[in-house]
Design an enzyme around this catalytic site. Structure first.
Site, PDB file in Angstrom:
ATOM      1  N   LYS A 244      -4.902  -6.735   6.958  1.00  0.00           N
ATOM      2  CA  LYS A 244      -5.196  -5.762   5.907  1.00  0.00           C
ATOM      3  C   LYS A 244      -5.961  -6.425   4.782  1.00  0.00           C
ATOM      4  CE  LYS A 244      -3.084  -1.859   3.517  1.00  0.00           C
ATOM      5  NZ  LYS A 244      -1.839  -1.063   3.391  1.00  0.00           N
TER       6      LYS A 244
ATOM      7  N   ASN B 148      -6.548  -2.040   1.247  1.00  0.00           N
ATOM      8  CA  ASN B 148      -5.390  -1.979   0.363  1.00  0.00           C
ATOM      9  C   ASN B 148      -5.795  -1.309  -0.952  1.00  0.00           C
ATOM     10  OD1 ASN B 148      -2.795  -2.572  -0.812  1.00  0.00           O
ATOM     11  ND2 ASN B 148      -2.675  -4.411   0.447  1.00  0.00           N
TER      12      ASN B 148
END
Length: 356
Positions: free
Chosen positions: A213, A242
């Site tokens: 991520k 994110n």
């Protein structure tokens, strides 16, 4: 949204956001939330890094940090669910208040700082039987303790402990709320961290896909470096993105609060990053689009920008859990309207529009 759900959301919005979040989890565990099971069709069925999904709309990490409500979330209409982030040791996170609703912007700011009960509790909960309901993949977001002497090693430790009970795991080096965590996105540090995670995966009784991520606040050069490392280390999917540190265009009174911004304002910048990443990776690794997804149209835009699947979280604050089914059914209709026989056929077909 039903009248009952509308009343429930209105009541929750009168409370402190973190208190409201805790009550929402309790309601899920008590069976008070909609539970239609995963919405699916032949168009919506797809695969992500080898995982079979009934639809491509997943729950992002952060909603259920401690794997409290895994079974009811599997019945909420999602095609896959991600819990966590979990760290090796329990940690309280940052002082309260640390979660803020930006209702005028349909957004949120959080500075939780990886508050969670630790990998032992999370592993125990993930290992429990999940009942006779629908089976959708469940993954875990891996984190590092704030005071760890070796944060990179923390990710591997959590995977070793919890990996046997997950269908995938996400390396989260992109939270803005743990000091210097994003430094691990640098090429050299990230390469070493991912190697440790891959070594840990090799010890699991059942190897699982590893996702990475990333933050939205990256330059094109950063993205190129990151993609090269991810491909070299054999990452199975990249999650983009994110939360952001940007505050551009916000109108809410709490816009100046420190932390990561999520929700509607993140849709455009995160989708631009997604499209660039799709261009850089050339289809060699699947992408998961996250950031500002609050409608079927936005989920569809993420897919057409290059995502094989999408995740949402903040939109549930404003749209309730019934929003999941609305998005999935709407996405099915959009795919049918445009003549796509499957989700995979639509991936990347609108990427060029985001690359300007």
């Amino acid at each position: 949204m039903s009248a009952l759900e509308r009343l429930g959301l209105a009541a929750l919005h009168r409370l402190d956001p973190e208190v409201a979040h805790g009550l929402a989890l309790k309601a899920l565990r008590a069976g008070l939330a909609p539970a239609p099971g995963p919405v699916t069709s032949e168009r919506l069925k797809t695969t992500l890094a080898g995982l079979r999904l009934p639809n491509p709309v997943g729950l992002a990490a952060g909603f259920d940090k401690n794997a409290e409500a895994v079974a009811p979330l599997m019945r909420a209409g999602f095609g896959f669910v991600e819990v966590g982030a979990a760290t090796p040791r329990p940690q309280p996170g940052n002082p309260r208040p640390r979660l803020f609703r930006l209702s005028a912007d349909r957004a949120a700011i959080n500075r939780f700082g990886f508050n969670n009960l630790g990998m032992e509790t999370v592993a125990q909960r993930l290992s429990r039987p999940r009942g006779d309901g629908p089976v959708v993949p469940v993954g875990l977001n891996l984190g590092a303790n704030k005071d760890s002497a070796d944060r990179a090693a923390d990710f591997a430790r959590v995977l070793e402990r919890c990996g046997p009970y997950c269908d995938f795991a996400t390396v989260n080096v992109s939270s803005p709320n743990t000091e210097r965590l994003r430094d691990l996105q640098g090429a050299e540090a990230l390469s070493a961290l991912l190697q440790g995670v891959m070594d840990a995966r090799a010890t699991l009784p059942r190897p699982i896909p590893i996702f990475l991520k990333i933050a939205p606040d990256l330059t094109f050069g950063d993205l190129e470096d990151l993609a090269a490392v991810a491909l070299e280390r054999g990452v199975d999917a990249i999650v983009a993105t994110n939360t952001t540190l940007s505050r551009e265009g916000l109108t809410s009174a709490q816009a100046a609060e420190k932390g990561g911004l999520s929700g509607a304002p993140l849709f455009e910048p995160s989708t631009r990053v997604l499209a660039r990443l799709s261009q850089v990776t050339r289809g060699l690794v699947p992408l998961v689009g996250v950031g500002g997804v609050g409608s079927a149209r936005q989920a569809y835009e993420k897919i057409r920008a290059g995502a094989s699947a999408v995740q949402l979280y903040t939109a549930l604050i404003y749209g309730g859990l019934s929003l999941v089914g609305e998005i999935v059914r709407g996405l099915d209709g959009l795919l049918e309207r445009d003549g796509f026989a499957s989700v995979s056929d639509a991936v990347g077909t609108g990427r060029e529009a985001w690359l300007g």
